[in-house]
Design a protein around this motif. Structure first.
Motif, PDB file in Angstrom:
ATOM      1  N   UNK A  59      -4.749   1.697  -4.676  1.00  0.00           N
ATOM      2  CA  UNK A  59      -3.779   0.979  -3.861  1.00  0.00           C
ATOM      3  C   UNK A  59      -4.088   1.133  -2.370  1.00  0.00           C
ATOM      4  N   UNK A  60      -4.280   2.383  -1.953  1.00  0.00           N
ATOM      5  CA  UNK A  60      -4.415   2.644  -0.519  1.00  0.00           C
ATOM      6  C   UNK A  60      -5.673   2.012   0.052  1.00  0.00           C
ATOM      7  N   UNK A  61      -6.779   2.210  -0.649  1.00  0.00           N
ATOM      8  CA  UNK A  61      -8.049   1.776  -0.073  1.00  0.00           C
ATOM      9  C   UNK A  61      -8.130   0.260   0.035  1.00  0.00           C
ATOM     10  N   UNK A  88       0.838  -1.204   0.000  1.00  0.00           N
ATOM     11  CA  UNK A  88       0.000   0.000   0.000  1.00  0.00           C
ATOM     12  C   UNK A  88       0.865   1.243   0.000  1.00  0.00           C
ATOM     13  N   UNK A 110      -5.384   5.802  -4.933  1.00  0.00           N
ATOM     14  CA  UNK A 110      -6.417   5.404  -3.986  1.00  0.00           C
ATOM     15  C   UNK A 110      -6.812   3.948  -4.179  1.00  0.00           C
TER      16      UNK A 110
END
Ligand code: NA
Ligand code: NA
Lengths: 115, 534, 138, 157, 95, 795, 131
Positions: free
Chosen positions: G43-45, G27, G41
């Motif tokens: 990736x992050x979420x 992440x 996002x």
């Protein structure tokens, strides 16, 4: 461990003070926030980092088991954090109002009450 | 005793709560506030009486013994301060009923006033370093709000400086508390006093660390006390809020700083008076001169008064600084003179607590009638308001140290102590400052009272005057009462000096203070042992 | 903010947060938590409402007037200390009544510190919201 | 009835939040939950909440699988050079559904492979979704509707 | 009693802890770099999520279940912060 | 004696009321006060004349050695009688002089305060009480001099008088305290017996200098004489009073009073003789250079004060005979001067009152219009000029006797005294003859004889000048002898006689009178000759006063501009520098090496591995801090701040403080929300300060940071026993809680928590007030945005 | 038997820990490497949420208590509920405030659908004709 934190504290103080000496209202308050973080961390570190275990008494016991962190500085910092929050909230709004009534966020232009 | 020692904080707290619940009824708040203040005077008087008769009193809040629980201690100095603050608070409350407009009243002016007093009284009474920090913050926060209440531009600008510099001081205070706890492991002031003695006897190599701590507290309290060169917030802000607020600020805020400094530098940091108190003395001298010159350069009623405070703080610190001589002399005369110097500080603090606010209160009446505080635009008050003029004179001359008013006694005692301790330079400065103080008071007098009313003054406007005069008695009466106090202060200088000497004696010999605190025996192995068994 | 997704989520998050905040308040004496933390978290829930819906909605959710809540909380904390004083102990000394609970070995202790903490909770909740609302309404 | 279930749920949650769930805690939780629900009456409207356990379970397994796949795919994207994917925002028309359903769908889409919900149109007819690999927008739309929307609605209704 | 030559969970925890910390650092770079505010907010959000991870792993590492409560609060509250940022972004975009 | 003083103070307070009630009888009614005081004091005249001294003590601040004690000997009796006696006449006179002036009530109040203070001053035994009265005379004279306060010159002169005498007064305070400390007593009656001790004391010189500073300023000795003529702004009765017998003589009184204690040293003798002599001559010279009646009199007063100081000094000469003469001369001259000077001032007042003219050159021939006034003037003038058989003659003779009898410096001193006498003659003629003789000159008003109250006083005093001269021994001696004794410190046998035979002093006297008359006649010519020398005034001491005054004000505004500049960053810089300086200086006193050594032992690789996550969290905080400092955009600064907060919270987690961490996370988030709500309104970021400023600030901040780091290391390096075990062990049993931190917060240290929520409440009220309570103008602007001046919309 | 279970548990914990750590790391890297806000996002979420979720499960396995299970479940629930919504809000706000897609993006069907003033989002061509 203390060494690392001591350096962090020093850096927070330096950054906070440096920011406060700028001309901008926003930087001033950011500096204040950093300063209060620094002070809290300072109490925490200066009191001694005794243990990673929280000062909690396990169910069924009367005293904490094993080693535990010093609870007193934690209580002090908690108080300081909350006071700091009140102060920062007020200061923030004050600066906002100062900006509204002076029309600038340049601190160098706010000296009518001194001179 | 339980009730009495806690009453100076409990009373304002409960009443502030009630006033908050009465938020939408400012008029009810007024009378609640006044009643509370009067009751506070009663509590203060009672506390003073008990301390005077029975000696130092203490209370362990929440019932836990020192140094673990929070201690409240009332000695003569602190109970005098509580009483004086309450009296002043009462006067200002009455004054505020006219001076503070409705719009300010309806935003919590009275509860704030009470909470300010709560902070102040708490700071006087607490015997715990961190608790002192908390009370400082209460006082500070209340002062922030009172300073900005109304939202005028000048208030905002002044408040930014006031708030920022005071927050720096708080941060230093907090850091000092942290380091203090790290170094000594305790927060109780009486316990600290013992520890310092213990360290001096057993680990003298650690004493320099205490000096570092002393410096941190010196700075923290120095900012609050407007000590040179940490005073900038004061002249920048004191003249911006309504005069009633200026008055209460001038009376109480810096005093708490001075009080704390006096407390710490007699009770705790007495290990190296040659260094610490010399610094105080030098800064006191600079403050006297610097403040009075600053006042001389101002041209507005309240600005002059505000800047002046810096100089008077110098006087108050002088008495503390004179303790430096104990590092060099150990004879009886020196001890007596040091005690006298501290008594001078106490008297100066109390004197200033009445005189300076009274001048601010007068300025409020002048501004209300004259429409401005600028000296150039004022005039004629000697002719039109002779009684006000007399009350101004009493206060102004007292401030300038003209005998036989209160200020003279304060100055005289300090000078006497200074001379006996051979601190000629500070005495010289103190006397010179007195002259310049006289000058700036006379400057106000000449410009606002003696000159003719300027042609463009609103005084000529009947509608303005009708409005200005409405309810003005509630402004005049408190001024008159304080003026009477100032005069009585001079008349009863003898007994007052005796009490101050007693108070100074209590401070210089902390044993009474320490003995009054209820320590709890605790041996940390006990609990562990049980735990090990189980 | 007029995001439907957010508003829907808030409707389900809100009770959980409030409940959790009360839990933190009441269990704070034995586990991490307490009046501040609970109060702050409770305030966060209402703040979420103020942002997602409007300050008005959030106020309506709260039902009480903030000043009163604040004054009441402070008074409660103070008076919990006065109890000790009335009993002849120093200010803020604890006092408690033991209430036996059927089916539980230890009696429940209704102690002053509980009221103290509730006072703290109310004050923290109300002042935080006061500030947030006032700013959001600017 | 629905209220009762919700209340019971809250009570259970309460009792489990503490270290040792006991009947006492359950009782306290019930009282608090009751007060809370009473308090929140204006907020909690009508919501159909007949749950088919099997469907939920199936959906959960599907969801977890998708979640892991999604993560591996992201990991792949992160590790490989950026030019390997073709992102874009596409509009997915929605069936009639409740707020909760729309919200859950948006969440599920965000947590599953290659897609994440940017916003729901104000009239709640279209969900705009950011997709990592858009070869054919219509195909993606269809996949989303068939795989996720349909399954989710089945579970929810 | 079957025992391992060494305790594997603490070591794995330590490794994970450091991985999380590194992840935070990397996210921090994004936070500093931006370029847009939204990017920074995403980074902050991720850092907060990773903080929950750190708390979790640290609970395992030091064998303290009580720490998890902090994780719950973080999870709840960080969301509010992000909402506020988003609101700011939107408000700023209003002409 | 206290009763006399208090009576006058009480009368002062009542004066405005009496003025309203008594109308034109005010003067007469109020005069009863000083008259009563006169009688009270005079009661002791026989005792004092018999050589006794009277002491009365009333307690005040005994612990400070301050008492309301009174001491009556010849000197204080003489002064007290003059003060109350002349005071009676002045009060009586002023009632008519100020008839119809609405400020008369206040005038009387100040005058009576002044009188009471003056009386207290001379009667006081305790030197601090005396000082208190001394300061009160300064203050009340300020209000008397500034009576016509609508005029700037009056205000300025009053201020000048106040600053000069007040400055001296402060020096005097120090001097008196040191005197008291050195002598071991604060009572004059004791101090005068401690001469030996004092002269040996290390503080002798400072005491003398400080006393001189007080007395010379008060008594207008050169070079502090300038304030006195300026003080002529006061109404004439005041001038008469201040200058004849009172305020200005306070300095002389004190010098004479302390003469036995501090005298008999070279520094005392020479200083007094030189300053007194110079003042005597300068004053007299300047007097004849004036044209305004009151200015002439004022400078002549300066001169007379010089004479008195001169004589005080001379009473310490080695020659016992000369010294005795000096003491006698002092007493006689004091009395003589008081009598004639008061008369002349009152006469001058009457003249101006009747004619509206102050310029003596424009006056003449008034003797027919106002014969009684002229008579009084003539009597006083004769005494001043030193004509026999007037009392003034004796004064001048004794002065000359003193200088002649003194073997040291005989010639210069005698010449000085002679010249002074010569100049006195001119002055006397100018005041007493010039306006009354010759042809009547036109003036603004038509002169008439003054009302009774205004001629009675001068006439009485003038007659006394004659009577004292005629009946020297029965009338004057009872008071002169004890006075001289008091000045000398030892009982004196005084025999008074006008006729000493034809001797050098007499011849000098005669010469002075003759030359004086001649010079008076040729005054216009002399004036023209002397005119160029007036330029010297410009470099006179008054210039010095103004230079000092304005210089101080300039310094004040310079200093204020420098320190109170209005720049918050400067304030912060000074505050921080100060802190770093004070604390850092103390740290540098320490031996920090052991701490450093301790860290030198750390092995880097194991340390890093063991503390890796701490290091990374620390790095996170540091990067966040850097971001907050460096960020160009506000919001990214806020985001960085958030990271710092989360990082700190993680530190708390790592070190076993979950409560703290939770609070920190919550507060951090709430702070972010508040920032976001507020910054929405604030304008875009920042204006950048100059590079040198940034470098300077950076240096200071980094120094502060390093200092804090060192402090933390020092604190953690100590092994200290902490009180915290108590909480751990009693948390469950006493506090009924398992979360020790919470138990501390709500039980052990619940006062902190209570205080803390109070802070929060106040903060909330503050925020509310700031946002909802705006000044009416601003509120209006907000409600009518169309009328906005656009400044606020700048963002 | 007990040892084996114990050992298995430990292995599971270690696996979950490491996997969670790796996903978290991904992440972080993802948010660092991805080209625009929306891909970051993605990736992050996802990864962040799953990574932390795995760590929480590791916690449950490690302590194996009901209370811990519930609390961990609570956290996971919060995370899975809030993370996508936070992502949505940021994406929406970012889009409104002028955040553009990566230049290699294929399509943007949301373009122009936001009302400039009210920020109401139109449903474009799927808009219903009746109100
Ligand atoms: Na004026
Ligand atoms: Na308690």
């Amino acid at each position: 461990m203390e060494l690392i934190l001591a350096i962090v504290i020093g850096a927070l103080y330096a950054a906070g003070l440096y920011l406060m000496m700028r001309r901008n209202l926003v930087k001033l308050i950011i500096g204040l926030v950093l300063l209060s973080q620094a002070a809290n961390l300072l109490i925490f570190t200066a009191a001694g980092l005794r243990s990673p275990n929280a000062p909690l008494i396990p169910p069924g016991e009367k005293y904490p088991v094993g080693d535990f962190a010093d609870p007193l500085p934690q209580a002090l910092i908690l108080t300081a954090i909350v006071i700091g929050f009140g102060v920062i909230a007020f200061t923030l709004v004050l600066f906002h109002r100062a900006y509204q009534s002076t029309g600038t966020d340049d601190l160098d232009q706010m000296k009518a009450t001194d001179t | 005793m339980n009730w009495l020692i806690i009453s100076p904080i409990l009373l304002p707290l409960v009443l502030a709560c009630i006033m908050l619940l009465l938020w939408r009824h400012p008029v009810w708040q007024r009378w609640t506030a006044l009643g509370g203040m009067v009751a506070l005077v009663g509590c203060g008087a009672g506390l003073f009486g008990v301390v005077y008769v029975h000696g130092v009193q203490s209370e362990q809040l929440a019932g836990y013994g020192a140094p673990f629980g929070i201690t409240f201690v009332a000695d003569l100095f602190s109970s005098i301060m509580v009483l004086a603050s309450a009296i002043l608070g009462t006067a200002v409350t009455v004054y505020s009923m006219t001076n503070i407009e409705n719009r300010r009243e309806s935003f919590g002016y009275y509860p704030l006033l009470h909470l300010l007093l709560l902070g102040v009284c708490g700071a006087f009474l607490t015997g715990d370093v961190f608790n002192l920090f908390v009370f400082f913050e209460i006082m500070l926060m209340a002062s922030f709000v009172l300073l900005t209440l109304g939202g005028e531009r000048g208030q905002m600008e002044g408040a930014i400086k006031y708030v920022t510099l005071n927050l720096i001081s708080s941060a230093i205070f907090l850091a000092a508390v942290g380091i203090l706890y790290g170094m000594t492991g305790t927060l109780n002031m009486a316990d600290l006093s013992n520890q310092v003695v213990w360290i001096a006897e057993n680990r003298p190599e650690e004493l320099p660390l205490l000096t570092i701590l002393a410096m941190m507290f010196l700075i923290a309290f120095g900012v609050k006390a407007a000590m040179f060169p940490l005073f900038f917030w004061l002249p920048a802000s004191y003249h911006t809020p309504p005069p009633a607020v200026s008055a209460i600020f001038a009376a109480l805020l810096t005093k708490v700083g001075v009080y704390s400094m006096a407390r710490f530098f007699t009770l705790i940091f007495t290990h190296d008076v040659g260094t610490t108190h010399m610094i105080i003395l030098v800064l006191a001298g600079f403050g006297m001169i610097c403040g009075v010159l600053g006042a001389a350069a101002q041209n507005e009623f309240r600005r002059i008064l505000a800047f002046h405070s810096v100089s008077q703080i110098g006087y108050m610190l002088m008495g503390i600084g004179l303790i430096v001589m104990l590092a060099h002399r150990d004879d009886e005369i020196a001890h007596h003179a040091v005690q006298m110097g501290l008594a001078g500080t106490i008297i100066f603090v109390v004197h200033h607590l009445f005189v300076k606010p009274n001048l601010f209160l007068v300025s409020g009446v002048v501004e209300r009638i004259g429409g401005t505080g600028e000296l150039k635009k004022l005039g004629g008050f000697y002719k039109t308001e002779p009684l006000l003029a007399i009350m101004f004179l009493i206060s102004a001359l007292s401030l300038a140290g003209i005998p036989p008013l209160s200020g003279f006694w304060a100055k005289y005692i300090l000078v006497l102590a200074g001379l006996q301790l051979e601190q000629y330079f500070i005495v010289f400065i103190a006397l010179l400052t007195g002259l310049l103080t006289l000058y700036s008071m006379v400057k106000i007098w000449a410009a606002a009272f003696w000159t003719d009313v300027p042609d463009d003054s609103p005084v000529h406007n009947a509608a303005h005057m009708a409005h200005a005069k409405h309810g003005i008695r509630r402004m005049i009466y408190p001024i008159a009462v304080i003026a009477v106090i100032i005069v009585l202060f001079g008349v009863f200088a003898g007994p007052i000096f005796d009490v101050a000497m007693e108070a100074a004696a209590q401070m210089l010999d902390p044993s009474a203070y320490i003995e009054a605190v209820q320590f709890e025996e605790f041996s940390p192995t006990l609990g562990r042992g049980e735990e090990a068994d189980s | 903010m007029s995001s439907l997704i957010l508003r829907t989520a808030i409707r389900y998050l809100f009770p959980i947060i409030v409940l959790f905040s009360i839990f933190l308040l009441l269990r704070g004496h034995d586990e991490p938590g307490g009046g501040f933390i609970g109060g702050l978290l409770g305030a966060t829930a209402f703040a979420l409402f103020a942002i997602g819906y409007s300050v008005e909605t959030s106020r309506r959710m709260l039902r009480f007037e903030l000043h009163q809540l604040m004054g009441f909380g402070l008074l409660m904390a103070t008076l919990s200390g006065v109890v000790g004083l009335i009993l002849g102990e120093p200010f803020l000394s604890s006092a408690w009544i033991e209430i036996p609970i059927p089916g539980r070995p230890e009696p429940f202790k209704l102690a002053t510190y509980l009221f103290f903490d509730i006072g703290v909770y109310l004050v923290v909740l109300s002042i935080t919201l006061m500030i947030v609302y006032a700013l959001a309404e600017e | 009835m629905k209220m009762f279930v919700a209340n019971l749920l809250l009570a259970v949650v309460w009792s489990l939040m503490s270290e040792r769930g006991t009947m006492f805690q359950l009782g306290v939780g019930f009282v608090f939950g009751y007060i809370l629900l009473w308090y929140l009456q204006p907020l909690i409207g009508h919501s159909g909440y007949f749950t088919k356990v099997l469907q939920i379970a199936r959906f959960l397994i599907f969801f977890i699988k998708e979640l892991i796949v999604a993560n591996l795919r992201v990991a792949w994207h992160v590790i490989t050079p950026a030019s390997f994917f073709k992102p874009g925002i596409i509009a997915v028309p929605l069936e009639e559904m409740s707020d909760l359903e729309a919200t859950l769908l948006a969440n599920v889409l965000t947590l599953t492979p290659g897609s994440f919900s940017v916003d729901l149109s104000t009239d709640r007819r279209v969900l705009y979704v950011h997709v990592m690999d858009v070869d054919d927008p219509d195909k993606v739309r269809r996949e989303i509707k068939e795989q996720y929307e349909k399954q989710l609605l089945e579970v929810m209704r | 009693m079957f025992t391992l030559a060494f305790e594997i969970v603490p070591i794995a925890s330590l490794i994970t802890l450091n991985m999380l910390a590194v992840a935070m650092l990397i996210a921090m770079v994004r936070l500093l770099r931006g370029p847009s505010l939204a990017d920074r907010v995403v980074a902050l959000d991720l850092i907060a999520a990773l903080a929950v991870g750190v708390i979790t792993v640290y609970s395992i590492y030091t064998n303290q279940t009580m720490l998890l409560r902090a994780g719950i609060v973080v999870a709840l509250v960080v969301f509010v912060g992000t909402v506020a940022f988003a609101m700011y972004l939107e408000k700023r975009a209003k002409p | 004696m206290l009763i006399a003083v208090l009576l006058l103070f009480a009368l002062a307070l009542a004066a405005p009321l009496i003025d309203r009630a008594a109308g034109r009888w005010t003067g007469a009614v109020l005069a009863l006060g000083p008259l009563a005081a006169f009688l009270i004091i005079a009661r002791w005249l026989p005792d004092v004349a018999a050589g006794e001294t009277i002491t009365q003590v009333h307690a005040w601040a005994d612990a400070l050695d301050i008492r309301l004690s009174f001491y009556l000997d010849g000197l204080s009796l003489m002064f007290a009688l003059l003060i109350s006696g002349i005071g009676t006449l002045i009060v009586f006179y002023a009632g008519t002089y100020l008839e119809g002036d609405p400020r008369r009530g206040r005038f009387y109040a100040w005058l009576l305060i002044f009188m009471a203070s003056m009386l207290g001053l001379v009667l006081a035994d305790n030197i601090i009480s005396m000082f208190i009265f001394w300061e009160l005379t300064s203050v009340s004279s300020y209000f008397l001099i500034g009576y016509d306060h609508h005029r700037e010159s009056a205000r300025k002169s009053a201020l000048q008088a106040m600053l000069v005498t007040g400055g001296g007064g402060l020096a005097l305070l120090a001097g008196l305290i040191m005197l008291g400390v050195a002598a071991g007593s604060m009572e004059v009656s004791q101090i005068i017996n401690e001469g030996e001790v004092l002269r040996e004391h290390a503080w002798y010189l400072p005491i003398v200098i400080l006393v001189f500073a007080g007395c010379f300023t008060k008594s207008a000795q050169f070079p502090f004489h300038f304030w006195l003529p300026n003080a002529m702004e006061a109404p004439t009765p005041v001038s008469a009073y201040l200058h004849s017998s009172t305020m200005v003589k306070a300095g002389v009184y004190l010098l004479a009073r302390l003469n036995p204690a501090l005298g008999a040293t070279d520094v005392w003798l020479y200083t007094l003789v030189i300053f007194g002599g110079v003042t005597m001559l300068v004053g007299a010279y300047l007097a004849i250079r004036q044209v305004y009646l009151k200015k002439i009199l004022a400078y002549s007063t300066v001169s007379a004060l010089g004479v008195l100081v001169f004589l005080t000094g001379l009473s310490n000469v080695d020659s016992p005979e000369a010294a005795q003469y000096a003491g006698k001369a002092f007493a006689v001259f004091l009395l003589a001067h008081a009598l004639y000077k008061a008369t002349l001032f009152l006469v001058a007042g009457t003249i101006t009152h009747e004619t509206g003219e102050k310029d003596v050159t424009k006056l003449g021939g008034l003797r027919r219009k106002m014969p009684l006034t002229a008579l009084a003037a003539a009597l006083a003038g004769a005494s001043m000029a030193g004509l026999p058989p007037f009392f003034g003659f004796l004064g001048k003779e004794l002065l000359l006797d003193t200088t002649v009898k003194n073997p040291d410096w005989m010639l210069p001193l005698t010449i000085a005294a002679g010249v002074a006498g010569f100049l006195f003659v001119i002055v006397a003629l100018l005041i007493a003859v010039k306006p009354f003789w010759g042809a009547l000159k036109e003036t603004a008003q038509h002169p008439h004889e003054a009302p009774f109250a205004m001629w009675f006083g001068p006439a009485l005093l003038g007659s006394l000048s004659l009577l004292f001269g005629l009946f020297l021994n029965p009338l004057a001696r009872p008071i002169i002898e004890p006075t001289a004794s008091a000045v000398m410190g030892v009982p004196q046998e005084v025999k008074l006689a006008l006729w000493h035979g034809i001797n050098l002093p007499l011849m000098i006297s005669v010469a002075a009178v003759v030359l004086g008359i001649l010079a008076f006649l040729g005054l216009p010519i002399i004036s023209r000759i002397l005119k160029p020398f007036d330029a010297l005034n410009r470099i006179g001491p008054e210039r010095g006063y103004y230079a000092l005054f304005n210089g101080t004000l300039k310094l004040a505004s310079f200093q204020t501009r420098l320190l109170q500049s209005g720049y918050l960053r400067v304030y912060l810089f000074i505050t921080i520098t100060m802190s770093v300086g004070l604390i850092g200086w103390q740290i540098l006193q320490l031996d920090v090496l052991p701490i450093v050594d301790q860290f030198r032992e750390i092995e880097v690789v194991p340390f890093v591995i063991e503390n890796l996550y701490t290091l990374i969290v620390a790095a996170l905080i540091l990067i966040g801090t850097f971001g907050a400092v460096h960020s160009r955009s506000r919001l990214s600064a806020i985001a960085s701040l958030g990271v710092v907060g989360y990082g700190v919270a993680l530190i708390y987690i790592i070190h076993g403080a979950p409560d703290l961490a939770i609070t920190q996370f919550l507060i951090e988030t709430l702070t972010v929300i508040l920032f976001v709500l507020v910054f929405y309104h604030l304008p875009q970021f920042p204006r950048i300060s100059s590079v040198p400023a940034r470098v300077r600030d950076l240096v200071v901040s980094v120094a502060a940071g390093v200092m804090m780091t060192v402090l933390v290391l020092i604190a953690t390096n100590l092994e200290t026993e902490k009180i915290s075990d108590y909480f751990a062990e009693n948390s469950y049993e006493l506090g009924q809680g398992r979360n020790i931190v919470n138990v501390i917060l709500v039980d052990f240290r619940s006062m902190d928590t209570l205080g803390e929520i109070v802070v929060l409440v106040i903060a909330a009220v503050g925020v509310l007030a700031l946002l909802k309570l705006k000044p009416p103008r601003e509120q209006e602007r907000k409600n009518n945005p169309h009328e906005a001046d656009g400044r606020e919309e700048a963002s | 038997m007990e040892e084996i279970i114990n050992w298995t548990f430990q292995v599971v914990v270690v696996f979950l820990l490491l996997a969670g750590g790796i996903f978290s790391l991904i992440a972080g890297v993802g948010i660092f490497r991805m080209p625009d806000l929306f891909t970051r996002m993605q990736a992050a979420a996802k990864t962040g949420t799953l990574g932390v979720g795995m760590l929480l499960i590791a916690l449950v396995v490690q302590f194996w208590e009901v209370g811990i299970f519930i609390r961990a479940a609570l956290v996971i629930l919060f995370l899975f509920l809030t993370a996508p919504i936070a992502a949505h809000l940021i994406a929406r706000a970012g889009y409104i405030s002028g955040e553009r897609l990566w230049r290699k993006s294929v399509c943007d069907e949301m373009k122009g659908q936001y009302d400039q003033v009210t920020h109401a989002l139109s449903s474009g061509k799927w808009k219903q004709d009746d109100p």
